[in-house]
Design an enzyme around this catalytic site. Structure first.
Site, mmCIF file in Angstrom:
data_model
loop_
_atom_site.group_PDB
_atom_site.id
_atom_site.type_symbol
_atom_site.label_atom_id
_atom_site.label_comp_id
_atom_site.label_asym_id
_atom_site.label_seq_id
_atom_site.Cartn_x
_atom_site.Cartn_y
_atom_site.Cartn_z
ATOM 1 N N CYS A 102 55.205 56.176 52.481
ATOM 2 C CA CYS A 102 55.833 55.348 51.447
ATOM 3 C C CYS A 102 57.286 55.790 51.217
ATOM 4 C CB CYS A 102 55.040 55.464 50.146
ATOM 5 S SG CYS A 102 53.405 54.704 50.273
ATOM 6 N N CYS A 183 55.165 50.503 51.406
ATOM 7 C CA CYS A 183 54.795 50.905 50.049
ATOM 8 C C CYS A 183 55.892 51.745 49.415
ATOM 9 C CB CYS A 183 53.474 51.669 50.071
ATOM 10 S SG CYS A 183 53.404 52.971 51.311
#
Ligand SMILES: *[C@@H]1O[C@H](CO)[C@@H](O)[C@H](O)[C@H]1NC(C)=O
Ligand SMILES: *[C@@H]1O[C@H](CO)[C@@H](O)[C@H](O)[C@H]1NC(C)=O
Ligand SMILES: *[C@@H]1O[C@H](CO)[C@@H](O)[C@H](O)[C@H]1NC(C)=O
Ligand SMILES: *[C@@H]1O[C@H](CO)[C@@H](O)[C@H](O)[C@H]1NC(C)=O
Length: 277
Positions: A102, A183
């Site tokens: 992420c 993400c």
């Protein structure tokens, strides 16, 4: 009379032998010079796949280059080169296992050379072409024909010649997957030398922005690479269409990044990422 007949026979025989030899030699020469493009593409794909897995040992045990090649071929071989939809690559996408980190995803539009010169020597940001599938198929061309078992690497339809061509559909599918698995806080490097840095018809505008999942992605930051002479800024009206394409739950930011600063970071990989973008 007899001598005449046998001489004719011998001549005929010699003629036949000469023709057979010429045909055989031609076949061998053609076989050697006419590159079997399927074999060539296959060795490029397997070779790049193995290179990637050697560098990324965390995913080397869970990926199988031969299996990836098989799933890839399944998408387009035997099909009309204007009739390969993006979904045809679903088995290929599923055949790959990759770990996403992420906050590292970096999208780009009209900044390809700079973005890759930057990410090649740094771990802090990852583009699609730094992932296994993007790395394997970057800059490659392929197609087949209706009912054929062959792969061709020349004479394939161009990017905009028809919508469902094998190369374009691959990038549509791979880009959608890259964006959908993103993400955290993600960014996009756009080109401040252009009047409209954001184009709703680009892969970034038409596929990636819309594939970001609002439950996983907190924000999208535009990194607008600008030269001193550029007049385009984050206030450009082109970003209005980006904001309207973006899910309202995803925060939007834009930052102007000096071109020379990025160039400086490209030539010196020791400069921390936080000082570059
Ligand atoms: C033929 O194949 C080799 C490698 O197998 C490749 O380096 C070369 O570029 C190919 N030639 C053509 C004309 O495609
Ligand atoms: C922006 O686009 C121009 C024109 O296509 C190109 O020359 C330039 O290299 C691009 N800038 C970046 C940062 O990629
Ligand atoms: C070619 O494709 C069409 C449909 O697009 C199909 O009807 C036809 O049977 C195919 N021909 C061959 C030789 O596969
Ligand atoms: C994203 O950035 C915001 C601040 O802009 C921060 O609060 C948040 O923790 C970041 N998200 C992640 C996953 O790092």
């Amino acid at each position: 009379m007899r001598g005449e007949a046998s001489r004719r026979k011998r001549c005929l025989l010699l003629g036949v032998v000469v023709v057979v030899v010429v045909v055989a030699v031609l076949a061998v020469v053609l076989g050697l010079t006419l590159n079997r493009s399927s074999d060539h593409l296959r060795s490029t794909v397997i070779g790049r796949c193995e290179t990637f897995l050697k560098k990324n040992t965390d995913v080397s045990r869970v990926n199988d280059c031969e299996r990836i090649w098989g799933a890839f071929e399944e998408a387009y071989v035997g099909k009309d080169p204007c009739d390969v939809p993006a979904e045809a690559y679903n088995p290929l996408i599923i055949s790959v296992t990759e770990h996403v980190i992420c906050n590292t995803m970096l999208f780009w539009s009209k900044t390809k050379a700079m973005v890759h010169a930057f990410t090649d020597n740094r771990e802090c940001l990852v583009t699609l072409e730094d992932t296994l599938l993007g790395f394997i198929f970057d800059e490659l061309t392929w197609c087949s024909k209706n009912g054929s078992k062959e792969t061709f690497t020349t004479g394939c339809p161009g990017w905009s010649e028809c919508q469902n061509n094998p190369v374009r559909s691959f990038w549509m599918r791979a880009s959608a997957n890259f964006a959908a698995t993103s993400c955290g806080n993600v960014s996009a490097m756009l080109n401040g030398s252009l009047e409209s840095p954001f184009s709703s018809t680009s892969v970034f505008g038409s596929v990636e922005v819309k594939s970001l999942a609002p439950d996983k992605v907190g924000s999208l930051t535009v990194l607008l690479v600008t030269k001193e002479t550029d007049t385009t800024t984050c206030a450009s009206s082109s970003f209005q269409s980006l904001r309207s394409a973006l899910d309202p739950k995803i925060a939007y930011n834009c930052r102007q990044v000096p071109y020379d600063q990025v160039e400086n970071c490209i030539s010196d990989p020791e400069i921390p990422c936080s000082d570059c973008l």
